[in-house]
Scaffold this motif. Structure first.
Motif, PDB file in Angstrom:
ATOM      1  N   GLY A  21      25.256  30.667  20.854  1.00  0.00           N
ATOM      2  CA  GLY A  21      25.398  30.032  19.535  1.00  0.00           C
ATOM      3  C   GLY A  21      26.516  30.672  18.738  1.00  0.00           C
ATOM      4  N   LYS A  22      26.601  32.000  18.803  1.00  0.00           N
ATOM      5  CA  LYS A  22      27.670  32.720  18.095  1.00  0.00           C
ATOM      6  C   LYS A  22      29.033  32.388  18.698  1.00  0.00           C
ATOM      7  N   LEU A  23      29.042  32.168  20.026  1.00  0.00           N
ATOM      8  CA  LEU A  23      30.295  31.822  20.697  1.00  0.00           C
ATOM      9  C   LEU A  23      30.811  30.449  20.223  1.00  0.00           C
ATOM     10  N   LYS A  24      29.884  29.512  20.010  1.00  0.00           N
ATOM     11  CA  LYS A  24      30.272  28.187  19.484  1.00  0.00           C
ATOM     12  C   LYS A  24      30.955  28.345  18.130  1.00  0.00           C
ATOM     13  N   ARG A  25      30.399  29.225  17.310  1.00  0.00           N
ATOM     14  CA  ARG A  25      30.988  29.480  15.984  1.00  0.00           C
ATOM     15  C   ARG A  25      32.389  30.090  16.135  1.00  0.00           C
TER      16      ARG A  25
END
Length: 276
Positions: A231-235
């Motif tokens: 999820g943090k990577l998507k951001r």
């Protein structure tokens, strides 16, 4: 025996126009060359070589970043003409030279070809050496980037500190405005890649590790780390890849969606050069 050759103001002016050197330097060179124009140019060039050799270890981190696009809007180039001080970088003659060089650079596909190209009777590399002698600072081509696409737009940030290029997949009504807006986005937001697929694998691995370390410090269970890190990577992709970034003129839409307002058009490439 003293050289008594008479040098006219017109001859001095002609040499000054050809080289950009100061009046006194031109007069001295003409006197030394016994009035021979070509020999005087060679004398000034040798002076440039001496200055260049003395200043070889200097940093040319100031200068002018320039982008140019060809008449058909299918090819663009960005260069940085580097010098040592902000004072020279803002000089009108220096900036004009950077624009002339960028215009010439449109015809070449690599920095090496460009440096070997003819610029008013001498190579670009020799012109830089000549101007090093004239200006007294190390000059260099610190960046050379080229883009070819169905439509190319460009942007030069105020003060010639940053220059950008953007390639679009098609030429459509409004393409010029859209390409310039996206080129401004590239200057302001400095994306690391066009989209997720073009982000270096090592960068992705590093971001996942950073995210997992933060989550461990927050006391999150090991079994949850992978999903939360994704999820943090998507951001990270949203913030750092051009087409996924929020558009600077309207944060409600992504760059990708903004470009689609002129039709079935996408950003295919971008380049950004900057001083320093």
């Amino acid at each position: 025996m003293e050289n008594t050759v008479k040098i006219t103001a017109a001859e001095v002016n002609k040499l000054r126009k050809a080289t950009g050197a100061g009046m006194m330097d031109c007069k001295k060179a003409l006197v030394e060359a016994n009035g021979d124009f070509d020999k005087a140019i060679e004398i000034l060039r040798k002076k440039g070589q001496k200055v260049a050799a003395k200043r070889a270890d200097r940093e040319s981190t100031e200068g002018a970043a320039i982008s140019k696009v060809n008449g058909a809007r299918t090819s663009g180039v960005s260069i940085v003409l580097g010098c040592e001080t902000d004072f020279v970088g803002k000089n009108e003659n220096f900036v004009n030279l950077a624009h002339e060089l960028a215009e010439l650079a449109l015809n070449y596909s690599s920095k090496e070809e460009f440096l070997a190209a003819d610029f008013n009777g001498m190579t670009v590399a020799d012109k830089l050496i000549e101007q090093t002698g004239v200006i007294g600072e190390k000059l260099d081509i610190n960046a050379f980037e080229k883009i070819e696409a169905p439509f190319v737009g460009s942007y030069i940030h105020a003060g010639n500190k940053i220059a950008t290029l953007v390639g679009l997949s098609a030429s459509a009504e409004g393409a010029e405005v859209v390409a310039k807006d996206v080129a401004m986005q590239v200057a302001a937001m400095n994306p690391i890649a066009l989209n997720e697929d073009e982000v270096n694998a090592a960068v992705i691995e590093k971001e996942i590790e950073i995210a997992k370390d933060q989550l461990r410090q927050e006391g999150k269970p090991e079994a949850m780390l992978d999903n939360i890190a994704k999820g943090k990577l998507k951001r990270f992709f949203k913030d750092n890849t051009l087409v996924n970034q929020a558009f600077i003129k309207d944060s409600k839409v992504s760059v990708k969606d903004y470009v689609k307002t002129i039709g079935d058009v996408a950003v295919t490439s971008f380049k950004r050069v900057a001083l320093g």
